[in-house]
Design a protein around this motif. Structure first.
Motif, PDB file in Angstrom:
ATOM      1  N   VAL A 163       0.833  -1.199   0.000  1.00 59.40           N
ATOM      2  CA  VAL A 163       0.000   0.000   0.000  1.00 59.40           C
ATOM      3  C   VAL A 163       0.872   1.256   0.000  1.00 59.40           C
ATOM      4  N   PHE A 164       2.101   1.123   0.499  1.00 65.52           N
ATOM      5  CA  PHE A 164       3.025   2.265   0.491  1.00 65.52           C
ATOM      6  C   PHE A 164       3.614   2.520  -0.890  1.00 65.52           C
ATOM      7  N   ALA A 165       3.505   1.535  -1.779  1.00 64.65           N
ATOM      8  CA  ALA A 165       4.147   1.635  -3.088  1.00 64.65           C
ATOM      9  C   ALA A 165       3.223   2.195  -4.168  1.00 64.65           C
ATOM     10  N   VAL A 166       1.934   2.232  -3.895  1.00 68.93           N
ATOM     11  CA  VAL A 166       0.951   2.633  -4.913  1.00 68.93           C
ATOM     12  C   VAL A 166       0.292   3.939  -4.486  1.00 68.93           C
ATOM     13  N   PRO A 167       0.453   5.014  -5.245  1.00 68.93           N
ATOM     14  CA  PRO A 167      -0.224   6.269  -4.895  1.00 68.93           C
ATOM     15  C   PRO A 167      -1.739   6.087  -4.880  1.00 68.93           C
ATOM     16  N   TYR A 168      -2.406   6.774  -3.972  1.00 71.23           N
ATOM     17  CA  TYR A 168      -3.865   6.696  -3.937  1.00 71.23           C
ATOM     18  C   TYR A 168      -4.451   8.033  -3.507  1.00 71.23           C
ATOM     19  N   ALA A 169      -5.730   8.188  -3.804  1.00 71.66           N
ATOM     20  CA  ALA A 169      -6.437   9.420  -3.452  1.00 71.66           C
ATOM     21  C   ALA A 169      -7.916   9.113  -3.346  1.00 71.66           C
ATOM     22  N   ARG A 170      -8.637   9.990  -2.670  1.00 68.35           N
ATOM     23  CA  ARG A 170     -10.092   9.915  -2.624  1.00 68.35           C
ATOM     24  C   ARG A 170     -10.654  10.636  -3.845  1.00 68.35           C
ATOM     25  N   LEU A 171     -11.683  10.043  -4.438  1.00 66.34           N
ATOM     26  CA  LEU A 171     -12.300  10.626  -5.623  1.00 66.34           C
ATOM     27  C   LEU A 171     -13.672  11.155  -5.226  1.00 66.34           C
ATOM     28  N   GLU A 172     -13.781  12.455  -5.135  1.00 70.73           N
ATOM     29  CA  GLU A 172     -15.022  13.103  -4.693  1.00 70.73           C
ATOM     30  C   GLU A 172     -15.337  14.298  -5.590  1.00 70.73           C
ATOM     31  N   PRO A 173     -16.628  14.648  -5.725  1.00 72.62           N
ATOM     32  CA  PRO A 173     -17.822  13.951  -5.227  1.00 72.62           C
ATOM     33  C   PRO A 173     -18.082  12.697  -6.049  1.00 72.62           C
ATOM     34  N   TRP A 174     -18.741  11.743  -5.421  1.00 72.91           N
ATOM     35  CA  TRP A 174     -18.979  10.461  -6.061  1.00 72.91           C
ATOM     36  C   TRP A 174     -20.432  10.351  -6.493  1.00 72.91           C
ATOM     37  N   PRO A 175     -20.724   9.849  -7.714  1.00 74.55           N
ATOM     38  CA  PRO A 175     -19.779   9.385  -8.735  1.00 74.55           C
ATOM     39  C   PRO A 175     -19.446  10.446  -9.780  1.00 74.55           C
ATOM     40  N   ASP A 176     -19.868  11.691  -9.541  1.00 71.06           N
ATOM     41  CA  ASP A 176     -19.671  12.741 -10.549  1.00 71.06           C
ATOM     42  C   ASP A 176     -18.200  12.926 -10.912  1.00 71.06           C
ATOM     43  N   ALA A 177     -17.315  12.686  -9.943  1.00 68.40           N
ATOM     44  CA  ALA A 177     -15.887  12.901 -10.196  1.00 68.40           C
ATOM     45  C   ALA A 177     -15.324  11.917 -11.213  1.00 68.40           C
ATOM     46  N   LEU A 178     -16.064  10.869 -11.558  1.00 68.00           N
ATOM     47  CA  LEU A 178     -15.603   9.979 -12.627  1.00 68.00           C
ATOM     48  C   LEU A 178     -15.456  10.742 -13.939  1.00 68.00           C
ATOM     49  N   GLY A 179     -16.211  11.824 -14.062  1.00 68.71           N
ATOM     50  CA  GLY A 179     -16.064  12.666 -15.244  1.00 68.71           C
ATOM     51  C   GLY A 179     -14.672  13.272 -15.336  1.00 68.71           C
ATOM     52  N   ARG A 180     -14.053  13.587 -14.206  1.00 74.39           N
ATOM     53  CA  ARG A 180     -12.689  14.129 -14.206  1.00 74.39           C
ATOM     54  C   ARG A 180     -11.688  13.085 -14.664  1.00 74.39           C
ATOM     55  N   VAL A 181     -11.957  11.830 -14.345  1.00 78.52           N
ATOM     56  CA  VAL A 181     -11.080  10.750 -14.797  1.00 78.52           C
ATOM     57  C   VAL A 181     -11.117  10.671 -16.319  1.00 78.52           C
ATOM     58  N   ARG A 182     -12.305  10.744 -16.873  1.00 83.89           N
ATOM     59  CA  ARG A 182     -12.460  10.706 -18.324  1.00 83.89           C
ATOM     60  C   ARG A 182     -11.792  11.937 -18.965  1.00 83.89           C
ATOM     61  N   GLU A 183     -11.963  13.096 -18.357  1.00 82.90           N
ATOM     62  CA  GLU A 183     -11.355  14.312 -18.890  1.00 82.90           C
ATOM     63  C   GLU A 183      -9.829  14.239 -18.871  1.00 82.90           C
ATOM     64  N   ALA A 184      -9.282  13.434 -17.954  1.00 87.04           N
ATOM     65  CA  ALA A 184      -7.827  13.267 -17.883  1.00 87.04           C
ATOM     66  C   ALA A 184      -7.308  12.300 -18.939  1.00 87.04           C
ATOM     67  N   GLY A 185      -8.222  11.771 -19.768  1.00 89.23           N
ATOM     68  CA  GLY A 185      -7.807  10.939 -20.886  1.00 89.23           C
ATOM     69  C   GLY A 185      -7.954   9.445 -20.684  1.00 89.23           C
ATOM     70  N   PHE A 186      -8.660   9.039 -19.635  1.00 90.67           N
ATOM     71  CA  PHE A 186      -8.833   7.619 -19.347  1.00 90.67           C
ATOM     72  C   PHE A 186     -10.155   7.092 -19.909  1.00 90.67           C
ATOM     73  N   THR A 187     -10.135   5.827 -20.303  1.00 89.45           N
ATOM     74  CA  THR A 187     -11.359   5.097 -20.598  1.00 89.45           C
ATOM     75  C   THR A 187     -11.779   4.393 -19.322  1.00 89.45           C
ATOM     76  N   VAL A 188     -12.988   4.687 -18.855  1.00 94.91           N
ATOM     77  CA  VAL A 188     -13.464   4.114 -17.598  1.00 94.91           C
ATOM     78  C   VAL A 188     -14.146   2.784 -17.888  1.00 94.91           C
ATOM     79  N   LEU A 189     -13.532   1.700 -17.401  1.00 94.97           N
ATOM     80  CA  LEU A 189     -14.039   0.346 -17.620  1.00 94.97           C
ATOM     81  C   LEU A 189     -14.719  -0.141 -16.351  1.00 94.97           C
ATOM     82  N   ALA A 190     -15.988  -0.512 -16.446  1.00 98.61           N
ATOM     83  CA  ALA A 190     -16.746  -0.972 -15.293  1.00 98.61           C
ATOM     84  C   ALA A 190     -16.783  -2.494 -15.283  1.00 98.61           C
ATOM     85  N   LEU A 191     -16.113  -3.117 -14.307  1.00102.10           N
ATOM     86  CA  LEU A 191     -16.078  -4.573 -14.231  1.00102.10           C
ATOM     87  C   LEU A 191     -17.391  -5.091 -13.648  1.00102.10           C
ATOM     88  N   THR A 192     -18.035  -5.984 -14.393  1.00 96.30           N
ATOM     89  CA  THR A 192     -19.371  -6.446 -14.031  1.00 96.30           C
ATOM     90  C   THR A 192     -19.542  -7.903 -14.472  1.00 96.30           C
TER      91      THR A 192
END
Length: 265
Positions: A163-192
């Protein structure tokens, strides 16, 4: 040498098995507990600053080389157990200062692949996900506000200190902040487990280029709001009518698949 389990110098180590008490005590006081020599040394290597060490008197020599600046308290196994509330069979505990939590934007800026956890509040699963992330090429982990604390003792122990080797952060507000992930250039894959989802190995190259894998908690899985905010529902193809895996196991399989074309493996 500490002979009294009620010694005030052991305040950081009180009632370590009382989850509710520890949650209310550790983050507000800016500390976390590392259990075991391996985890302790990984925390030191990652740059975390120790507050104190609490060691079985028979193991004190193992820590002769730790940096100066934090007291080393030694005690018998009986005193350790009465102070902490459990048998410290590894014989080594340490209290560390937490570091300021990074922002999600800061974490995303330097990542190619991230995992995003929604409502994963089991510390064993949190620790196992971080260990898999470190081993299998995930650059960062983002946590919904309801996720468990990655620096809780059990999570740290299960992760073997990764856990010390992997950077982490809280993503808020949820789930609206997923839009920021997409804006940063990521494809958001939902495992289901949805049979209509895209098998992970069949993702198009452009969908694999910069990925954010969204994982839900045991049982309920991802919320419909999180699913709606994702780009592509994906699945791990399974046999014998098994519909799902433990979230940590599923994460490890998916992490490996998303990183299997890397040049450094």
């Amino acid at each position: 040498m500490i002979t009294d389990p009620d010694d005030e110098r052991l305040g950081d180590y009180r009632a370590l098995t009382d989850l509710e008490l520890r949650i209310k005590w550790e983050p507000p006081n800016g500390l976390f507990i590392a259990e075991g020599e391996l985890v302790l040394r990984r925390a030191l290597r990652a740059g975390y600053r120790p507050r104190s060490y609490l060691i079985d008197v028979k193991r004190v020599a193992q820590l002769d080389d730790v940096p100066d600046g934090a007291p080393i308290y030694a005690a018998t196994p009986d005193v350790l157990e009465r102070a902490t509330g459990f048998h410290v069979h590894r014989g080594v505990l340490a209290s560390f200062h937490r570091e300021e939590l990074r922002s999600a934007d800061e974490v995303l800026a330097t990542a190619r692949r991230v995992a995003i956890l929604e409502d994963v509040n089991n510390h064993t699963n949190i620790g196992a996900v971080f260990r898999g992330a470190a081993a299998l090429g995930i650059d960062a982990v983002l946590l919904s506000p309801t996720c468990a604390d990655p620096l809780y003792r059990r999570a740290v122990r299960v992760s073997m200190g990764e856990v010390f080797a992997v950077p982490y952060a809280r993503l808020e507000p949820w789930p609206d902040a997923l839009g920021r992930v997409r804006e940063a250039g990521f494809t958001v894959l939902a495992l289901t487990p949805d049979p209509e989802a895209v098998p992970l190995q069949r993702l198009a190259p452009e969908q694999r280029r910069r990925t954010a894998l969204l994982l839900g908690a045991e049982g309920p899985g991802l919320s419909r709001h999180a699913m709606a905010a994702s780009d592509v529902p994906v699945k791990i193809p399974m046999r014998r009518n098994v519909d799902s895996l433990n979230v940590a196991a599923a994460a490890a399989v998916a992490f490996w698949e998303l990183g299997r074309d890397d040049d450094d493996i």
